[in-house]
Design a protein around this motif. Structure first.
Motif, PDB file in Angstrom:
ATOM      1  N   MET A 189       0.810  -1.203   0.000  1.00  0.00           N
ATOM      2  CA  MET A 189       0.000   0.000   0.000  1.00  0.00           C
ATOM      3  C   MET A 189       0.850   1.263   0.000  1.00  0.00           C
ATOM      4  SD  MET A 189      -2.973  -1.193  -0.329  1.00  0.00           S
ATOM      5  CE  MET A 189      -3.876   0.315  -0.267  1.00  0.00           C
ATOM      6  N   ALA A 190       2.147   1.111   0.153  1.00  0.00           N
ATOM      7  CA  ALA A 190       3.007   2.301   0.179  1.00  0.00           C
ATOM      8  C   ALA A 190       2.848   3.124  -1.089  1.00  0.00           C
ATOM      9  CB  ALA A 190       4.458   1.885   0.359  1.00  0.00           C
ATOM     10  N   GLU A 191       2.711   2.465  -2.227  1.00  0.00           N
ATOM     11  CA  GLU A 191       2.582   3.190  -3.482  1.00  0.00           C
ATOM     12  C   GLU A 191       1.238   3.897  -3.595  1.00  0.00           C
ATOM     13  OE1 GLU A 191       4.901   3.797  -5.559  1.00  0.00           O
ATOM     14  OE2 GLU A 191       6.374   2.468  -4.676  1.00  0.00           O
ATOM     15  N   VAL A 192       0.204   3.336  -3.022  1.00  0.00           N
ATOM     16  CA  VAL A 192      -1.128   3.935  -3.126  1.00  0.00           C
ATOM     17  C   VAL A 192      -1.200   5.221  -2.313  1.00  0.00           C
ATOM     18  CG1 VAL A 192      -3.573   3.593  -2.640  1.00  0.00           C
ATOM     19  CG2 VAL A 192      -2.233   1.726  -3.590  1.00  0.00           C
ATOM     20  N   ILE A 193      -0.627   5.216  -1.122  1.00  0.00           N
ATOM     21  CA  ILE A 193      -0.727   6.396  -0.270  1.00  0.00           C
ATOM     22  C   ILE A 193       0.455   7.342  -0.444  1.00  0.00           C
ATOM     23  CG2 ILE A 193      -2.172   5.241   1.434  1.00  0.00           C
ATOM     24  CD1 ILE A 193       0.251   4.902   3.207  1.00  0.00           C
ATOM     25  N   GLY A 194       1.399   6.977  -1.276  1.00  0.00           N
ATOM     26  CA  GLY A 194       2.500   7.877  -1.619  1.00  0.00           C
ATOM     27  C   GLY A 194       3.611   7.955  -0.597  1.00  0.00           C
ATOM     28  N   ASP A 195       3.909   6.880   0.101  1.00  0.00           N
ATOM     29  CA  ASP A 195       5.008   6.884   1.066  1.00  0.00           C
ATOM     30  C   ASP A 195       6.331   7.177   0.370  1.00  0.00           C
ATOM     31  OD1 ASP A 195       3.483   6.355   3.251  1.00  0.00           O
ATOM     32  OD2 ASP A 195       3.949   4.232   3.361  1.00  0.00           O
ATOM     33  N   ASP A 196       7.176   7.895   1.058  1.00  0.00           N
ATOM     34  CA  ASP A 196       8.525   8.182   0.591  1.00  0.00           C
ATOM     35  C   ASP A 196       9.430   7.075   1.124  1.00  0.00           C
ATOM     36  OD1 ASP A 196      11.067   9.104   0.052  1.00  0.00           O
ATOM     37  OD2 ASP A 196      10.692  11.124   0.808  1.00  0.00           O
ATOM     38  N   LEU A 197       9.674   6.062   0.305  1.00  0.00           N
ATOM     39  CA  LEU A 197      10.427   4.895   0.762  1.00  0.00           C
ATOM     40  C   LEU A 197      11.841   5.242   1.192  1.00  0.00           C
ATOM     41  CD1 LEU A 197       9.220   2.278  -1.870  1.00  0.00           C
ATOM     42  CD2 LEU A 197       8.426   2.601   0.471  1.00  0.00           C
ATOM     43  N   ASN A 198      12.485   6.168   0.490  1.00  0.00           N
ATOM     44  CA  ASN A 198      13.842   6.564   0.858  1.00  0.00           C
ATOM     45  C   ASN A 198      13.847   7.201   2.246  1.00  0.00           C
ATOM     46  OD1 ASN A 198      16.631   6.787   0.247  1.00  0.00           O
ATOM     47  ND2 ASN A 198      16.331   8.969  -0.114  1.00  0.00           N
ATOM     48  N   ALA A 199      12.898   8.076   2.538  1.00  0.00           N
ATOM     49  CA  ALA A 199      12.811   8.699   3.860  1.00  0.00           C
ATOM     50  C   ALA A 199      12.492   7.654   4.930  1.00  0.00           C
ATOM     51  CB  ALA A 199      11.753   9.797   3.860  1.00  0.00           C
ATOM     52  N   PHE A 200      11.620   6.712   4.608  1.00  0.00           N
ATOM     53  CA  PHE A 200      11.270   5.653   5.555  1.00  0.00           C
ATOM     54  C   PHE A 200      12.511   4.846   5.946  1.00  0.00           C
ATOM     55  CE2 PHE A 200      10.022   1.294   6.497  1.00  0.00           C
ATOM     56  CZ  PHE A 200       9.091   1.492   7.516  1.00  0.00           C
ATOM     57  N   ILE A 201      13.306   4.473   4.950  1.00  0.00           N
ATOM     58  CA  ILE A 201      14.523   3.697   5.205  1.00  0.00           C
ATOM     59  C   ILE A 201      15.510   4.518   6.032  1.00  0.00           C
ATOM     60  CG2 ILE A 201      16.552   2.672   4.108  1.00  0.00           C
ATOM     61  CD1 ILE A 201      14.603   1.873   1.782  1.00  0.00           C
ATOM     62  N   ASN A 202      15.700   5.781   5.664  1.00  0.00           N
ATOM     63  CA  ASN A 202      16.627   6.632   6.412  1.00  0.00           C
ATOM     64  C   ASN A 202      16.165   6.823   7.855  1.00  0.00           C
ATOM     65  OD1 ASN A 202      18.474   7.002   4.333  1.00  0.00           O
ATOM     66  ND2 ASN A 202      17.388   8.778   3.524  1.00  0.00           N
ATOM     67  N   ASN A 203      14.870   7.011   8.071  1.00  0.00           N
ATOM     68  CA  ASN A 203      14.340   7.158   9.426  1.00  0.00           C
ATOM     69  C   ASN A 203      14.556   5.876  10.238  1.00  0.00           C
ATOM     70  OD1 ASN A 203      13.512   9.775   8.976  1.00  0.00           O
ATOM     71  ND2 ASN A 203      11.407   9.205   8.488  1.00  0.00           N
ATOM     72  N   ALA A 204      14.344   4.716   9.604  1.00  0.00           N
ATOM     73  CA  ALA A 204      14.552   3.442  10.293  1.00  0.00           C
ATOM     74  C   ALA A 204      16.014   3.265  10.684  1.00  0.00           C
ATOM     75  CB  ALA A 204      14.083   2.284   9.417  1.00  0.00           C
ATOM     76  N   LYS A 205      16.921   3.683   9.812  1.00  0.00           N
ATOM     77  CA  LYS A 205      18.347   3.587  10.118  1.00  0.00           C
ATOM     78  C   LYS A 205      18.729   4.569  11.227  1.00  0.00           C
ATOM     79  CE  LYS A 205      20.107   1.650   5.852  1.00  0.00           C
ATOM     80  NZ  LYS A 205      21.141   1.730   4.815  1.00  0.00           N
ATOM     81  N   ASN A 206      18.218   5.799  11.141  1.00  0.00           N
ATOM     82  CA  ASN A 206      18.538   6.808  12.152  1.00  0.00           C
ATOM     83  C   ASN A 206      17.982   6.435  13.521  1.00  0.00           C
ATOM     84  OD1 ASN A 206      19.928   8.352  10.292  1.00  0.00           O
ATOM     85  ND2 ASN A 206      18.154   9.620   9.791  1.00  0.00           N
ATOM     86  N   ALA A 207      16.861   5.715  13.557  1.00  0.00           N
ATOM     87  CA  ALA A 207      16.261   5.287  14.823  1.00  0.00           C
ATOM     88  C   ALA A 207      16.919   4.024  15.367  1.00  0.00           C
ATOM     89  CB  ALA A 207      14.766   5.066  14.638  1.00  0.00           C
ATOM     90  N   GLY A 208      17.814   3.425  14.594  1.00  0.00           N
ATOM     91  CA  GLY A 208      18.513   2.236  15.051  1.00  0.00           C
ATOM     92  C   GLY A 208      17.775   0.930  14.783  1.00  0.00           C
ATOM     93  N   HIS A 209      16.680   0.975  14.033  1.00  0.00           N
ATOM     94  CA  HIS A 209      15.940  -0.239  13.710  1.00  0.00           C
ATOM     95  C   HIS A 209      16.640  -1.058  12.619  1.00  0.00           C
ATOM     96  CE1 HIS A 209      12.716   1.137  16.219  1.00  0.00           C
ATOM     97  NE2 HIS A 209      12.568   2.249  15.493  1.00  0.00           N
ATOM     98  N   VAL A 210      17.434  -0.375  11.809  1.00  0.00           N
ATOM     99  CA  VAL A 210      18.219  -1.011  10.744  1.00  0.00           C
ATOM    100  C   VAL A 210      19.636  -0.474  10.870  1.00  0.00           C
ATOM    101  CG1 VAL A 210      18.478  -1.290   8.245  1.00  0.00           C
ATOM    102  CG2 VAL A 210      16.194  -1.100   9.223  1.00  0.00           C
ATOM    103  N   GLU A 211      20.622  -1.364  10.777  1.00  0.00           N
ATOM    104  CA  GLU A 211      22.014  -0.923  10.855  1.00  0.00           C
ATOM    105  C   GLU A 211      22.325   0.059   9.733  1.00  0.00           C
ATOM    106  OE1 GLU A 211      24.853  -4.089  11.147  1.00  0.00           O
ATOM    107  OE2 GLU A 211      23.489  -5.288  12.364  1.00  0.00           O
ATOM    108  N   GLN A 212      23.117   1.079  10.046  1.00  0.00           N
ATOM    109  CA  GLN A 212      23.434   2.129   9.074  1.00  0.00           C
ATOM    110  C   GLN A 212      24.049   1.580   7.790  1.00  0.00           C
ATOM    111  OE1 GLN A 212      22.899   5.432   8.874  1.00  0.00           O
ATOM    112  NE2 GLN A 212      21.737   5.453  10.777  1.00  0.00           N
ATOM    113  N   ASP A 213      24.921   0.577   7.906  1.00  0.00           N
ATOM    114  CA  ASP A 213      25.608   0.072   6.712  1.00  0.00           C
ATOM    115  C   ASP A 213      24.897  -1.121   6.068  1.00  0.00           C
ATOM    116  OD1 ASP A 213      26.173  -1.670   8.766  1.00  0.00           O
ATOM    117  OD2 ASP A 213      28.306  -1.865   8.294  1.00  0.00           O
ATOM    118  N   PHE A 214      23.693  -1.461   6.558  1.00  0.00           N
ATOM    119  CA  PHE A 214      22.944  -2.573   5.968  1.00  0.00           C
ATOM    120  C   PHE A 214      22.363  -2.125   4.626  1.00  0.00           C
ATOM    121  CE2 PHE A 214      19.286  -5.352   5.338  1.00  0.00           C
ATOM    122  CZ  PHE A 214      19.860  -6.587   5.587  1.00  0.00           C
TER     123      PHE A 214
END
Length: 82
Positions: A1-26
């Motif tokens: 549904m990300a495409e339907v509601i217009g989510d910014d996938l790049n921002a989502f990934i960066n936010n997840a990395k900055n919050a520590g949910h995903v390793e920065q170099d992953f």
């Protein structure tokens, strides 16, 4: 549904990395693949392009364009019936 509601996938990934949910170099390549555009092969092509761009643009800063004497063969999406 990300495409339907217009989510910014790049921002989502960066936010997840900055919050520590995903390793920065992953590695986290992504592509916009809305199901209402094209077909399953269009989605495959978009994802493949997204991966290639992610892995080459992120590591090409210190490289010179040219040949390394190698060739990559990537089979396309095939729907075989048999």
């Amino acid at each position: 549904m990300a495409e339907v509601i217009g989510d910014d996938l790049n921002a989502f990934i960066n936010n997840a990395k900055n919050a520590g949910h995903v390793e920065q170099d992953f590695p986290t390549p992504f592509a916009h693949t809305p199901s209402f555009v094209g077909s399953h092969t269009t989605g495959w092509d978009n994802m493949f392009e997204g991966m290639i761009k992610y892995f080459t643009l992120k590591t090409m800063d210190d490289k010179k364009v040219g040949s390394n004497g190698k060739i990559n063969l990537v089979p396309g999406f095939e729907n075989l019936s048999g």
